[in-house]
Design an enzyme around this catalytic site. Structure first.
Site, PDB file in Angstrom:
ATOM      1  N   GLN A  39       2.989  -3.514  -0.630  1.00 26.69           N
ATOM      2  CA  GLN A  39       2.334  -4.443   0.039  1.00 26.69           C
ATOM      3  C   GLN A  39       1.359  -5.011  -0.761  1.00 26.69           C
ATOM      4  OE1 GLN A  39       4.034  -5.939   2.504  1.00 26.69           O
ATOM      5  NE2 GLN A  39       2.424  -7.498   2.795  1.00 26.69           N
ATOM      6  N   LYS A  63       9.138  -4.926   8.267  1.00 27.53           N
ATOM      7  CA  LYS A  63      10.121  -4.298   7.134  1.00 27.53           C
ATOM      8  C   LYS A  63      10.776  -3.226   7.433  1.00 27.53           C
ATOM      9  CE  LYS A  63       7.592  -7.205   3.922  1.00 27.53           C
ATOM     10  NZ  LYS A  63       6.236  -7.184   2.915  1.00 27.53           N
ATOM     11  N   ASP A 109      10.651  -7.302  -4.976  1.00 28.87           N
ATOM     12  CA  ASP A 109       9.658  -8.487  -4.702  1.00 28.87           C
ATOM     13  C   ASP A 109       9.803  -9.299  -5.695  1.00 28.87           C
ATOM     14  OD1 ASP A 109       7.920  -8.437  -2.546  1.00 28.87           O
ATOM     15  OD2 ASP A 109       6.932  -6.739  -3.324  1.00 28.87           O
TER      16      ASP A 109
HETATM   17  N1  GUN Z   1       2.258 -10.083   0.853  1.00 31.82           N
HETATM   18  C1  GUN Z   1       2.592 -11.036   1.535  1.00 31.82           C
HETATM   19  N2  GUN Z   1       3.694 -11.388   0.995  1.00 31.82           N
HETATM   20  C2  GUN Z   1       4.145 -10.369   0.299  1.00 31.82           C
HETATM   21  C3  GUN Z   1       5.529  -9.984  -0.210  1.00 31.82           C
HETATM   22  O1  GUN Z   1       6.420 -10.851  -0.543  1.00 31.82           O
HETATM   23  N3  GUN Z   1       5.718  -8.935  -0.949  1.00 31.82           N
HETATM   24  C4  GUN Z   1       4.567  -8.010  -1.062  1.00 31.82           C
HETATM   25  N4  GUN Z   1       4.619  -6.786  -1.717  1.00 31.82           N
HETATM   26  N5  GUN Z   1       3.347  -8.210  -0.470  1.00 31.82           N
HETATM   27  C5  GUN Z   1       3.326  -9.232   0.219  1.00 31.82           C
END
Ligand code: GUN
Length: 288
Positions: A95, A51, A118
């Site tokens: 995350q 990311k 998110d």
């Molecule tokens: N863990 C797995 N997918 C995601 C996501 O889309 N966002 C976040 N914050 N954590 C994740």
């Protein structure tokens, strides 16, 4: 059978992002994303790194906060509040999953909903349910919907069966597919680990969204001829022939399912790149 390339559609989304970023730059604005990782889970670390890298490639402002697994709830809340108040940061992502001692729901509620790229904050969950376009939609289901639209898959009136009821994928995917308009208007069934005789339901699906987090869970017996299958799974399984000692496989047994499909996404190269592309798009939307 059509292979739906997430890599190719993600590149299209990123091209749109580059255009938007240039338009914002002309106004003296630069979208900024903060990604917070607590602890050292290898898969989470890999996601956070990609990311951050994608942000930098696009010329976005990127802040990567890597906190030790011993970080307390209060310390994490303090970081979130600081990011809420930082005018250079438009999007905040913590995350998931965090270490066990962290109350994830409380952390999500502490994020400013206007920076919740998110789409996990209750305000944004409600906006999705209300079909209010000012909210943020979780990146993975948003990416799945975009794949269906770009591949020319008609969702209007189709029976979409979602396998998995998570807050990150299953539930928001159901809301997106049943919403009115393009990429929506589907008849949606949500199934999960407790569903009785799953195959009898998935076999009635025009579109299957596999998001249960179990390697090769969806087999040929689950799929009718001519179905469209979107595989959200990213599972690490042992592979002694690979340098890393593991390989990534989806929730779908691709080799036996693909020949029955009208269209299917691969793993890797399917939903994965779309999730990151939609995160970039959400960050730009937050900046706007
Ligand atoms: N863990 C797995 N997918 C995601 C996501 O889309 N966002 C976040 N914050 N954590 C994740």
């Amino acid at each position: 059978m059509t292979l739906i390339s997430g890599t190719a559609v993600a590149e299209k989304v990123l091209e749109e992002c580059r255009r938007d970023i240039a338009a914002l730059a002309a106004l003296g604005r630069k979208p900024g994303l903060a990604v917070v990782l607590i602890g050292d889970d290898p898969a989470s670390r890999a996601y956070v790194r990609s990311k951050d890298k994608k942000c930098r490639d696009l010329g976005l402002h990127s802040v990567k906060l890597e906190l030790p697994a011993t970080t307390t709830q209060d310390e994490l809340l303090a970081h979130v509040r600081a990011l809420n108040n930082d005018p250079a940061i438009h999007g905040i992502l913590v995350q998931s999953p965090p270490p066990k001692h962290i109350d994830e729901a409380a952390i999500v509620r502490a994020i400013d909903p206007a920076k919740d790229v998110d789409g996990f904050h209750p305000v944004n969950v409600a906006k999705l349910a209300l079909e209010d376009p000012t909210g943020f939609v979780p990146c993975t289901p948003l990416g799945c919907q975009r794949l269906l639209i770009d591949a020319g898959i008609e969702t209007n009136g189709a029976h979409a069966v979602i396998v998995g009821r998570s807050m990150i994928v299953g539930k928001p995917m159901a809301l997106l597919l049943m919403a009115k308009g393009k990429g929506g208007d589907a008849t949606v069934t949500v199934t999960h680990s407790r569903t009785r005789d799953l195959a009898s339901i998935t076999r009635t699906a025009d579109i299957i969204i596999a998001a249960i987090g179990r390697p090769h869970f969806i087999r040929a017996e689950h799929v009718k001829d001519g179905a469209v299958v979107i595989d959200v799974g990213i599972n690490r399984i042992d592979d002694l022939t690979s340098e890393k000692g593991y390989k990534l496989v989806g929730d779908v047994a691709f080799d036996e399912v693909a020949p029955k499909c009208r269209a299917i996404t691969p793993v890797p190269g399917g939903v994965g790149p779309m999730t990151i592309a939609m995160l970039m798009a959400n960050t730009i939307k937050a900046c706007r």
